[in-house]
Write an enzyme that holds these catalytic residues in place. Structure first.
Site: not given
Length: 294
Positions: A110, A148, A249
């Site tokens: 992330y 991500d 997402h």
């Protein structure tokens, strides 16, 4: 072997979506981001549910924000939390976990948001990406970095480059840092599989962005050459972004060696909204910072 990544934006809130999705898509390896749970809370919430489905897991979390995990039905060995020697803000955050699953070194990441290009958090983002690059470059070649990434690799990965002028996620230094990471031997398998298609993985909750298909592709699966050569399908599961209580997402799904659903397209189901004409659509009005901005 099905490898997936999904920023769930709070695994606790997304549990009614996550468990049925696991049963439906039956991924072998799942990289999760923004779990927003400390490790003990993750175990209490999900431990039995995952065990019943045949998953081992490695979680690296915080109580209020960030947090990453790997779920695996094909082995989970040599778990490492964080990026050894990596930067913090000011202390190391729960943004990376890695393990060997089915013979592949898997990193669930992330990447820091960056907030604004003139902020300390932006510089932290670039430094963090450099540390990730060094970790991946150390090997092995059979590797996946999934998560991500908080960077749209090119202008084709946002609904309108003009709308993002002056914003993070699209700046030249961020894209250069991503390119440097990929230069460690990684392939963007979704884009390689669908070089000319419109593909997004994130749509802001506000202003009807999802229904207008005004999105970004910031959730990536980057694979070393030995893994990339095995890809039979690579797609965004837009079904999971629809309905009640979704994450902002959608999951990205990559099938190695065989594709149980076939090579069904870059985004499933494809959006019905036409591509916005350049200069016509804008980002939602900026809102006050929230824990999601961490």
């Amino acid at each position: 072997m099905r490898v997936t990544t999904w920023n769930v934006n709070s695994v606790k809130q997304r549990l009614p979506r996550l468990l049925p999705w696991l049963d439906q898509r039956r991924p072998d390896v799942v990289c999760l981001q923004e779990t927003k749970l400390a490790d003990a809370a993750f175990a209490e919430l999900l431990g039995k549910e995952l065990a019943d489905r045949g998953y081992e897991y490695a979680a690296h979390g915080e109580a209020r924000w960030n947090g990453v995990a790997i779920l695996s039905r094909v082995g989970l060995d040599d778990v490492v939390t964080g990026i050894p020697g990596g930067p913090g803000f000011p202390h190391p955050e729960a943004r990376a976990v890695s393990a060997t699953c089915g013979g592949i070194r898997v990193h669930s990441v992330y990447v820091p948001n960056g907030r604004t290009p003139d902020s300390d958090h932006y510089q932290y983002k670039l430094t963090w990406l450099g540390a990730l690059r060094d970790l991946v470059a150390a090997g092995p070649d059979a590797v996946i970095v999934a998560g991500d990434i908080n960077i749209a690799p090119t202008d084709a990965d946002v609904f309108d480059p003009d709308a993002f002028a002056g914003q993070t996620h699209v700046t030249a230094p961020e894209r250069a840092a991503l390119a440097d990471l990929q230069a460690a031997g990684l392939h963007d398998v979704v884009r390689d599989h669908w070089p000319d298609k419109r593909v997004f993985s994130y749509w802001d909750y506000r202003a009807g962005m999802f229904h207008q298909d005004l999105g970004m592709r910031i959730d990536l699966v980057l694979a070393g050459t030995p893994v990339a050569e095995r890809v039979k399908a690579a797609w965004v599961d837009r079904h999971a972004r629809k309905g009640t209580g979704p994450s902002d997402h959608a999951p990205v799904i990559v099938d190695l060696d065989e594709a149980p659903d076939g090579d069904i397209g870059p985004v499933v189901p494809p959006p019905s909204a036409p591509a916005a004409r350049r200069g016509k659509a804008r980002l939602p009005q900026a809102a006050p910072a929230t824990p999601d901005d961490k």
